[in-house]
Design a protein around this motif. Structure first.
Motif, short mmCIF file in Angstrom:
data_model
loop_
_atom_site.label_atom_id
_atom_site.label_comp_id
_atom_site.label_asym_id
_atom_site.label_seq_id
_atom_site.Cartn_x
_atom_site.Cartn_y
_atom_site.Cartn_z
N MET A 105 39.56 36.16 7.88
CA MET A 105 38.73 34.95 8.13
C MET A 105 37.53 35.71 8.08
O MET A 105 36.86 37.00 8.19
CB MET A 105 38.87 33.78 8.97
CG MET A 105 40.38 33.29 9.16
SD MET A 105 40.64 31.75 10.49
CE MET A 105 39.19 30.82 9.44
N GLY B 92 35.17 28.61 7.85
CA GLY B 92 35.88 29.44 8.32
C GLY B 92 35.33 30.65 9.25
O GLY B 92 35.04 31.78 10.25
N LYS C 215 37.60 29.05 13.37
CA LYS C 215 38.21 29.91 13.67
C LYS C 215 38.81 30.79 14.40
O LYS C 215 40.16 30.76 14.31
CB LYS C 215 36.71 31.40 13.39
CG LYS C 215 37.09 32.97 13.27
CD LYS C 215 36.80 34.00 13.11
CE LYS C 215 35.85 33.85 12.32
NZ LYS C 215 34.96 34.97 12.55
#
Lengths: 401, 362
Positions: free
Chosen positions: A389, B255, B261
Motif C-alpha cells: 500500500m 490507501g 491502511k
C-alpha cells in the motif's frame, strides 16, 4: 505437509532429551531473565554452550559452539527445554541483539572482545535507542556525540533502557553528524556503563515496578574506536539489531504455556460453588483464544519452514509481532475476568492468585504491544511491505534536524 | 518436517485457480446469480473436467484419491472466485459418507458416477449438530419420516445422504415417492441450500455408518467451509487493497491514509495466520485422527470470526461503493455470511470444542 522430524533430527532430539535427563539437576531455578545471572545460571550457560544448546551457531573462535545454522535443531532444543521445564540458555539483549549485530557488522577486535563474555553471561548489556522525543520516529534521536580528539563526547538522554542498572555495557545510538539528513547522521557506539557522566534513574511503570530506566549522559567520553560500523551508518546497524528484537517478541511457545495456565485457572478456580469453566461465556472466550493461538502456532511453523528452505514467509512473518503481543494481552485479560473480583487483588493481598501475575502480565503486555515497534507501526509495515500500500506522503517541512 | 504445500499441491491450486480466473469472472457470477439455476452448468462441466468431483474418491472408482488438504485448496479457490458451484456437500461430504459407511455394492454404484460428475449428491446432516424448527429424521422399517433443513448442495441432486436421529446415514433417491427437496433461498445466491421433507420415503442405510462417521463428515465439511471463507476473505482483502490504491480523495490515494491502511493491515493480520490453521486442520483429518475433530472446530469457528471482520472491513474500505451492487463485493460478503452459519455457527462449534476437551461438566 510433513510434521514429523527426519531421522537426523529425531536423533538430535533424543540427544537433547538425554542431556536433559543427565543434567537437569544442575539447572538453576527460574529463568535467566534480564538481570545479572546467578553463578548457577552462569555455570549452566557454560554447560549449554559446550553442548551446543546455547550460542549454538556462534563461531568457535568467539566462544560459541560453532554449529551450522539449522532452524529445526534450534526449535527442537527450545521445545525439549520447555517441555522438560528446564530453563534454556540465557536470554538478554546482549545475546539476542548485540551479538548478532557484532557478528554481522563488528570489527574482528570487537567480536573477539565482546561476544565470548556476553554469551557466557559475564557481561550484561543495555540498549540505548529510544529517547523521550524519539519513539516510533527513532531516527530523529537527539543525543549528541561531538568529536574531541580521540573521543566522542556524549550529551543527552535515553529512555526505556531496561537492565541499565545491572548492565556493564551499553550499545547506544548517538547523533554524530548533525548536519546530515536524520537517518544519515547517526552512529552506533558501545561503551561501559561505568564511564563518568552516566546517571541511571529507575522508571516506574503502571505495574508499580521499575522494569525500565531513564539514562542521562553528561559529557560522557567514549573513544572513537568504540563505534560499530562506520560513522553515520548507525541507522543501518540499528536496523540489524531491531530485526532480531522483533523476532524475539513473538514466541508462540510462550503463548501456549500462558494458555495452559489459563485453562488450569478456569478448571480449578470456583465462583459461587461452580468451576469458572462452567460459565459458558468465559468458556466461549477461552475456546476462541485457543483457536487464535493454534493459528499463530501453525503460522509459526509455516514461517519456520519457509526460513529453513531459505525462503521468505512474507505476510505470515510480518504479522507475528502484532498478533502475538495482542494475543498474550488477551490471555491475561481473560485470566483477570475469570477471577472476577479476585482479579483486582495485587501486591501482598490475601486471596491473591498466582502472585498477582494475571494483572501484572496484563499491564506489562500492554507495554509490549507498544514497545519494539508499536502496534500502529506494525500495521504500517504490514500494509506497506506486506500489501504494497502507498506510504504516507512526507510533510514538506520534514528533513534533517 | 515441512509445514507447507508440496509442489503437486501448488500445481493443483494453480490449475483450479487458473481455470476459475478464466471461466468464472465477476460477470459469470452475476449472470448465474440472476438466473434460475444456482449452480453454473459451465462450471459444473469444467470442474468435472479437472476431476474436482472425484477429488477424494479413490482411483479404483475413477477419482483422484487425494486428501482433505487438497480438497481445502480447491475450496479456497472456489471461495476466492465466489464460484456458483457445488463442493462441500456434493464433492466432499457425500463421497466421504459413502466411502466410510457404504457397502461394497453402494460404493460400486455411486462412487464412479460421483467421481465423473454424472450424479450429484446432496447432504442432510445438520440435525446431528442442532435441530431448528422441530426438524429431524426418523427411520422406521426401512423408511424415513421427518424433515431436514439446510441440505447442502441440494440443487440437481439425484441422491441425498441423510443422517437420522441416531446418527446413522441413509441414501435417499431425490425422485422417490415421499421425497420432497425444495430450495431454501439464502442471502448467498452462489450456493444451493435446501429443505428435505420425507414422508415414508424409501431409504437405503449405509451399513457402516453411525454417529462416528456422521461426526467425521461434519468435520470435513467444516474444514471446507473454513477454506471457502479463507479464499473469499483473501479475495476481499485483495479488492480492498486495490481499491484503496486507486481511489483518490483529498488529493491522494485513500490507501495512504493510516485510517484506511490500518484497516487493511488488521484484515491481513487476522487472515494470514488462519491459512495455516486451515492447512493444519485439513492435514489432521487424514493424518492425525485424534486431533481432527478439535482442529475442525477451531478452523470453522476461527475462520467464521475472521471472515466476518474481513467481510465488513473490506466493504468499508470501498466506502459507499462497497455497499452497492455495482462493486459486486456483496457476493463475497454473503458467501462468508453463509459459511459462518452452516454446520454450526461459531458459538455452537466452540461449545463442541469445549466438550471435546472435557471442559463441560457431564
Amino acid at each position: 505437509m510433513d510434521l514429523t522430524y527426519s531421522p537426523e533430527h529425531q536423533a538430535f532430539r533424543q540427544e537433547v532429551l538425554d542431556f536433559l535427563d543427565a543434567h537437569r539437576d544442575a539447572a538453576p531455578k527460574g529463568r535467566g531473565g534480564a538481570q545479572r545471572p546467578s553463578p548457577e545460571a552462569v555455570a549452566w550457560q557454560k554447560l549449554l554452550i559446550e553442548h551446543g544448546y546455547a550460542a549454538r551457531t556462534i563461531p568457535k573462535e568467539y566462544g560459541g559452539f560453532g554449529a551450522a545454522p539449522d532452524i529445526l535443531k534450534s526449535r527442537i532444543i527450545g521445545e525439549a527445554f520447555t517441555y522438560a521445564g528446564v530453563p534454556p540458555g540465557l536470554q538478554n539483549q546482549g545475546i539476542s541483539m548485540l551479538v548478532p549485530t557484532l557478528l554481522e557488522l563488528g570489527t574482528e577486535d570487537q567480536k573477539r572482545q565482546w561476544i565470548g563474555p556476553t554469551i557466557r553471561g559475564e557481561v550484561i548489556w543495555c540498549q540505548g535507542y529510544s529517547e523521550p522525543g524519539s519513539g516510533s520516529d527513532l531516527a530523529s534521536l537527539q543525543t549528541r556525540a561531538i568529536e574531541d580528539g580521540d573521543d566522542f563526547v556524549i550529551n543527552g538522554q535515553k529512555i526505556w533502557t531496561s537492565t541499565a542498572r545491572e548492565a556493564d555495557m551499553i550499545f547506544c545510538l548517538v547523533r554524530t553528524e548533525p548536519d546530515k539528513a536524520k537517518h544519515d547522521g547517526i552512529s552506533y557506539l558501545i561503551f561501559s556503563m561505568e564511564t563518568p557522566g552516566i546517571e541511571v534513574r529507575p522508571l516506574v511503570t503502571m505495574t508499580g515496578r521499575a522494569e525500565f530506566n531513564e539514562t542521562f549522559f553528561t559529557d560522557v567520553r567514549v573513544p572513537k574506536s568504540q563505534i560499530v560500523g562506520k560513522r553515520g551508518q548507525g541507522w543501518i546497524v540499528a536496523n540489524t539489531t531491531l530485526k532480531h528484537e522483533r523476532g524475539m517478541l513473538g514466541d508462540p511457545g510462550q503463548l501456549e504455556s500462558r494458555f495452559q495456565a489459563l485453562v488450569e485457572l478456569m478448571r480449578t478456580e470456583t465462583a459461587g460453588g461452580a468451576a469458572i469453566m462452567d460459565n459458558p461465556v468465559l468458556r466461549d472466550r477461552l475456546v476462541r483464544l485457543q483457536a487464535e493461538i493454534a493459528a499463530m502456532k501453525f503460522n509459526g511453523l509455516r514461517v519456520l519452514s519457509a526460513s529453513a528452505n531459505g525462503g521468505e514467509a512474507g505476510l505470515a512473518r510480518l504479522v507475528v509481532k502484532l498478533q502475538a503481543c495482542e494475543l498474550a494481552h488477551q490471555i491475561s485479560a481473560l485470566g483477570i475476568d475469570a477471577l472476577g473480583e479476585l482479579g483486582v487483588l495485587y501486591d501482598e493481598a490475601p486471596h491473591l492468585r498466582d502472585h498477582g501475575a494475571w494483572q501484572q502480565n496484563y499491564m506489562f503486555q500492554l507495554g509490549l504491544i507498544i514497545g519494539g515497534g508499536t502496534a500502529q507501526i506494525q500495521k504500517n509495515i504490514i500494509a506497506e511491505r506486506g500489501l504494497g500500500m502507498p506510504r504516507e506522503p512526507k510533510l514538506a517541512a520534514e528533513g534533517a534536524r | 518436517m515441512e509445514f507447507g504445500l508440496s509442489s503437486e499441491q501448488r500445481m493443483l491450486q494453480d490449475s483450479v485457480a487458473r481455470y476459475l480466473a478464466d471461466a468464472c469472472p465477476m460477470q459469470h457470477v452475476r449472470d448465474t446469480a440472476a438466473g434460475p439455476q444456482v449452480v453454473s452448468a459451465t462450471l459444473k462441466a469444467g470442474l468435472a473436467g479437472l476431476g474436482v468431483p472425484g477429488i477424494l474418491i479413490p482411483a479404483e472408482y475413477g477419482g483422484m484419491g487425494l486428501g482433505l488438504l487438497e480438497a481445502a485448496l480447491v475450496a479456497e479457490a472456489l471461495g476466492h472466485r465466489v464460484a456458483p458451484a457445488h463442493f462441500t456437500g456434493a464433492h466432499v461430504m457425500a463421497p466421504l459418507a459413502i466411502m466410510s459407511g457404504g457397502s461394497a455394492g453402494q460404493q460400486q454404484t455411486w462412487l464412479p458416477r460421483l467421481a465423473k460428475g454424472e450424479a450429484t449428491a446432496a447432504v442432510a446432516v445438520t440435525e446431528s449438530i442442532l435441530s431448528r424448527d422441530g426438524a429431524g429424521v426418523r427411520a422406521k422399517n426401512g423408511r424415513l419420516e421427518g424433515a431436514a433443513l439446510f441440505v447442502l448442495d441440494a440443487a440437481d441432486a439425484e441422491v441425498i445422504v441423510v443422517a437420522d436421529e441416531t446418527g446413522r446415514q441413509h441414501l435417499v433417491a431425490a425422485d422417490a415417492v415421499g421425497v420432497e427437496l425444495i430450495a431454501l433461498p439464502t442471502i448467498d445466491r452462489t450456493r444451493s441450500v435446501g429443505e428435505l421433507r420425507l414422508s415414508g420415503a424409501a431409504a437405503e442405510p449405509l451399513p457402516g455408518s453411525g454417529p462416528e462417521t456422521t461426526r467425521r463428515i461434519v468435520d470435513a465439511g467444516r474444514v471446507m467451509l473454513a477454506a471457502d471463507t479463507l479464499g473469499a476473505g483473501a479475495a476481499m482483502i485483495e479488492q480492498a487493497v486495490a481499491y484503496a490504491g486507486q481511489r483518490r480523495q483529498f488529493g491522494r490515494p485513500i490507501g495512504s491514509f493510516q485510517a484506511v491502511k490500518h484497516m487493511c493491515a488488521e484484515m491481513a493480520a487476522a487472515l494470514e495466520p488462519s491459512r495455516s490453521l486451515v492447512w493444519y486442520a485439513a492435514h489432521a483429518f487424514d493424518h492425525m485422527p485424534d486431533e481432527a475433530p478439535l482442529m475442525a472446530c477451531h478452523a470453522k469457528s476461527h475462520l467464521s470470526e475472521v471472515g466476518r471482520l474481513v467481510a465488513r472491513t473490506s466493504t468499508e474500505v470501498h466506502g459507499g461503493m462497497g455497499f452497492t451492487d455495482l462493486a459486486g463485493l456483496h457476493y463475497w460478503f454473503k458467501r462468508i455470511g453463509l459459511d459462518r452459519q452452516l454446520l454450526g455457527g461459531p458459538e455452537t462449534v466452540r461449545n463442541e470444542a469445549a466438550r471435546l476437551q472435557g471442559w463441560i461438566a457431564a
